[in-house]
Design a protein around this motif. Structure first.
Motif, short mmCIF file in Angstrom:
data_model
loop_
_atom_site.label_atom_id
_atom_site.label_comp_id
_atom_site.label_asym_id
_atom_site.label_seq_id
_atom_site.Cartn_x
_atom_site.Cartn_y
_atom_site.Cartn_z
N HIS A 159 2.15 2.82 4.87
CA HIS A 159 1.46 1.71 5.53
C HIS A 159 2.39 0.50 5.45
N THR A 160 3.12 0.30 6.53
CA THR A 160 4.28 -0.60 6.50
C THR A 160 4.02 -1.99 7.07
N GLU A 161 2.78 -2.34 7.33
CA GLU A 161 2.49 -3.66 7.90
C GLU A 161 2.92 -4.77 6.94
N VAL A 162 3.80 -5.65 7.39
CA VAL A 162 4.28 -6.74 6.54
C VAL A 162 3.15 -7.69 6.17
N ARG B 38 -1.30 -8.78 -0.22
CA ARG B 38 -1.37 -8.27 -1.59
C ARG B 38 -0.78 -9.26 -2.59
N LYS B 39 0.26 -9.98 -2.16
CA LYS B 39 0.84 -10.99 -3.04
C LYS B 39 -0.09 -12.18 -3.21
N ALA B 40 -0.75 -12.56 -2.14
CA ALA B 40 -1.63 -13.72 -2.18
C ALA B 40 -2.95 -13.43 -2.88
N TYR B 41 -3.44 -12.19 -2.72
CA TYR B 41 -4.72 -11.80 -3.31
C TYR B 41 -4.52 -10.52 -4.11
N ILE C 166 -13.72 0.98 -0.16
CA ILE C 166 -12.34 1.38 0.08
C ILE C 166 -11.60 0.26 0.78
N ASN C 167 -10.40 -0.08 0.31
CA ASN C 167 -9.58 -1.06 1.02
C ASN C 167 -8.15 -0.55 1.17
N ALA C 168 -7.37 -1.27 1.98
CA ALA C 168 -5.99 -0.87 2.26
C ALA C 168 -5.04 -1.96 1.80
N GLY C 169 -5.24 -2.43 0.59
CA GLY C 169 -4.34 -3.42 0.03
C GLY C 169 -4.82 -4.85 0.10
N PHE C 170 -5.92 -5.09 0.80
CA PHE C 170 -6.46 -6.45 0.91
C PHE C 170 -7.98 -6.34 0.87
N ASP C 171 -8.58 -6.83 -0.19
CA ASP C 171 -10.00 -6.61 -0.46
C ASP C 171 -10.76 -7.93 -0.42
N ASP D 224 -0.27 2.44 0.53
CA ASP D 224 0.97 3.11 0.14
C ASP D 224 2.09 2.46 0.95
N SER D 225 2.97 1.74 0.29
CA SER D 225 3.99 0.97 0.99
C SER D 225 4.92 1.85 1.83
N LYS D 226 5.02 3.15 1.49
CA LYS D 226 5.89 4.05 2.25
C LYS D 226 5.22 4.50 3.55
#
Length: 238
Positions: free
Chosen positions: A108-111, A117-120, A77-82, A104-106
């Motif tokens: 989990h709002t950590e920039v 997510r964009k980088a990986y 399980i990951n939260a957007g960065f694996d 979930d961007s709504k």
């Protein structure tokens, strides 16, 4: 083929994903004056040195708590960065590995997560899920891994539902491995106010208790990282 991390990969990612913080620190350094500026610089430098130690120097990404495991089915399980699925795939090539991302961007709002997510980009086999529901049958996995992810669930109620789902999909004799920073003294000294982003040990234990999970072992990978090994309580395995 071995999955090798690049030199300074962890430290570089921290700066890359949190550059706004370091930019503000540089501005503050200019306006605070030499004395306060030097204190700020030392605090930032110490946090970066600790981060290098954790993410680049230690054996964190060797997943030492799994050394004696022989899983047949793994849920990661990951939260957007694996950063762990490739390692798990290499470590247990014969196991069926399922990868889920609950970001979930709504909620989990950590920039920093958005930049990560964009980088990986997500693993091609990664399945997007909700924390309240995992699309698997009961007792599916003998190993469940949540590495540096579950703290992104800021709501205690949502976190409890998530761990109830982890408990449900874990086999009766399976194990859940939760690796996190804690809101404790070592992390406070290392990250000063940043340690408030982490959860206290008591918060984690309360969550596990609410999800009817028992702590089998607590493993300090470094003074700053803790892995909880969880199993189902007697009586909820059927």
């Amino acid at each position: 083929m071995d999955v090798k991390r690049k030199a300074f990969q962890g430290l570089t990612n921290i700066i890359r994903f949190n550059w706004h913080f370091y930019l503000l620190a540089c501005v503050a350094f200019v306006f605070l004056g030499f004395g306060f500026g030097m204190v700020l610089a030392m605090l930032i430098l110490s946090s970066l040195l600790v981060s290098y130690y954790i993410y680049d120097y230690s054996n964190l990404y060797e997943l030492p708590w799994l050394e004696n495991s022989q899983p047949q089915s793994i849920l990661n399980i990951n939260a957007g960065f694996d950063e762990s699925s490739a390692i798990l795939s290499q470590k247990f090539p014969s196991a069926a590995l399922h990868i889920c991302d609950f970001y979930d961007s709504k909620k989990h709002t950590e920039v920093s997560v958005k930049r990560a997510r964009k980088a990986y980009p997500p693993h091609p086999n990664c399945l997007r899920v909700q924390t309240s529901h995992l699309p698997f049958s009961d007792h599916t996995f003998d190993v469940v891994v949540a590495m540096l992810a579950a703290h992104e669930i800021r709501s205690a109620g949502e976190r409890e539902k998530f761990f109830l789902e982890l408990q449900r999909v874990t086999q009766s004799d399976g194990r859940i491995y939760v690796t996190e920073h804690l809101r404790d003294l070592p992390n406070m000294l290392a990250y000063n106010i940043g340690f408030f982003h982490f959860l206290s040990k008591k918060s984690w234990l309360d969550t596990f208790e609410a999800a009817d999970l028992q702590v089998e072992a607590v493993i300090p990978t470094t003074p700053f990282i803790t892995t909880f090994i969880l199993k189902k309580r007697h009586g909820n395995a059927a």
